[in-house]
Design a protein around this motif. Structure first.
Motif, short mmCIF file in Angstrom:
data_model
loop_
_atom_site.label_atom_id
_atom_site.label_comp_id
_atom_site.label_asym_id
_atom_site.label_seq_id
_atom_site.Cartn_x
_atom_site.Cartn_y
_atom_site.Cartn_z
N TYR A 53 0.86 -1.17 0.00
CA TYR A 53 0.00 0.00 0.00
C TYR A 53 0.90 1.23 0.00
CZ TYR A 53 -3.47 3.44 1.40
OH TYR A 53 -4.28 4.54 1.44
N ARG A 54 0.65 2.16 -0.91
CA ARG A 54 1.49 3.35 -1.04
C ARG A 54 0.63 4.60 -0.90
NH1 ARG A 54 6.15 5.35 -4.13
NH2 ARG A 54 6.37 7.42 -3.23
N MET A 55 1.09 5.51 -0.03
CA MET A 55 0.40 6.78 0.13
C MET A 55 1.44 7.84 0.46
SD MET A 55 -3.09 7.62 2.11
CE MET A 55 -2.70 8.31 3.70
N GLY A 56 1.69 8.73 -0.49
CA GLY A 56 2.64 9.81 -0.27
C GLY A 56 4.04 9.30 0.01
N HIS A 57 4.56 9.69 1.17
CA HIS A 57 5.92 9.30 1.56
C HIS A 57 5.98 7.97 2.28
CE1 HIS A 57 7.44 13.15 0.33
NE2 HIS A 57 6.67 13.80 1.16
N GLU A 58 4.85 7.29 2.40
CA GLU A 58 4.83 6.02 3.12
C GLU A 58 4.48 4.86 2.20
OE1 GLU A 58 3.43 7.62 7.49
OE2 GLU A 58 2.14 6.22 6.42
N ILE A 59 5.16 3.74 2.45
CA ILE A 59 4.84 2.49 1.77
C ILE A 59 4.70 1.44 2.86
CG2 ILE A 59 5.51 0.79 0.04
CD1 ILE A 59 7.46 2.81 -1.10
N TRP A 60 3.63 0.68 2.81
CA TRP A 60 3.40 -0.41 3.76
C TRP A 60 3.48 -1.73 3.01
CZ3 TRP A 60 -1.38 1.16 7.20
CH2 TRP A 60 -1.15 2.41 7.75
N PHE A 61 4.19 -2.68 3.59
CA PHE A 61 4.34 -4.01 3.01
C PHE A 61 3.87 -5.04 4.01
CE2 PHE A 61 7.79 -1.44 1.25
CZ PHE A 61 7.61 -1.63 -0.11
N LEU A 62 3.06 -5.98 3.56
CA LEU A 62 2.65 -7.10 4.38
C LEU A 62 3.50 -8.29 3.96
CD1 LEU A 62 0.56 -7.89 6.56
CD2 LEU A 62 -0.85 -8.79 4.69
N ILE A 63 4.26 -8.83 4.92
CA ILE A 63 5.15 -9.95 4.64
C ILE A 63 4.95 -11.01 5.72
CG2 ILE A 63 6.87 -8.54 3.45
CD1 ILE A 63 8.52 -8.49 6.01
N ASP A 64 5.50 -12.20 5.49
CA ASP A 64 5.45 -13.24 6.51
C ASP A 64 6.22 -12.77 7.74
OD1 ASP A 64 3.96 -14.99 4.94
OD2 ASP A 64 5.74 -15.90 4.06
N SER A 65 5.67 -13.02 8.92
CA SER A 65 6.26 -12.49 10.16
C SER A 65 7.68 -12.96 10.40
CB SER A 65 5.38 -12.83 11.36
OG SER A 65 5.29 -14.22 11.52
N GLU A 66 8.02 -14.14 9.95
CA GLU A 66 9.37 -14.66 10.18
C GLU A 66 10.45 -13.82 9.48
OE1 GLU A 66 10.35 -18.42 7.85
OE2 GLU A 66 8.16 -18.28 7.61
N TYR A 67 10.05 -13.01 8.49
CA TYR A 67 11.01 -12.19 7.75
C TYR A 67 10.97 -10.71 8.14
CZ TYR A 67 11.21 -16.31 4.80
OH TYR A 67 11.35 -17.59 4.35
N GLY A 68 10.18 -10.36 9.14
CA GLY A 68 10.02 -8.96 9.52
C GLY A 68 11.32 -8.26 9.88
#
Length: 71
Positions: free
Chosen positions: A40-55
């Motif tokens: 999800y991208r909004m302005g200066h922020e990008i959010w990524f959903l990934i598997d928790s083991e790779y956080g």
């Protein structure tokens, strides 16, 4: 069932105005075999959903985005 981590990047203005920055970041993560489930991208922020083991690995690999740019 899988657990997920939400990686939230607040980009510096110079990065956020770079065409293709989201695709570049996804490509960097894929180099380390980290699959992005959702973006999800909004302005200066990008959010990524990934598997928790790779956080923590993903956060470490993208740390360079928060460092000052040397000119």
């Amino acid at each position: 069932s899988s657990e997920f981590a939400l990686l939230k990047l607040k980009l510096k203005e110079v990065y956020s105005e770079t065409p293709g920055i989201t695709v570049l970041i996804i490509s960097i993560l894929e180099l380390y075999e980290i699959s992005v489930r959702y973006t999800y991208r909004m302005g200066h922020e990008i959010w990524f959903l990934i598997d928790s083991e790779y956080g923590s690995i993903a956060a470490e690999k993208l740390l360079f985005l928060s460092r000052p740019i040397k000119r």
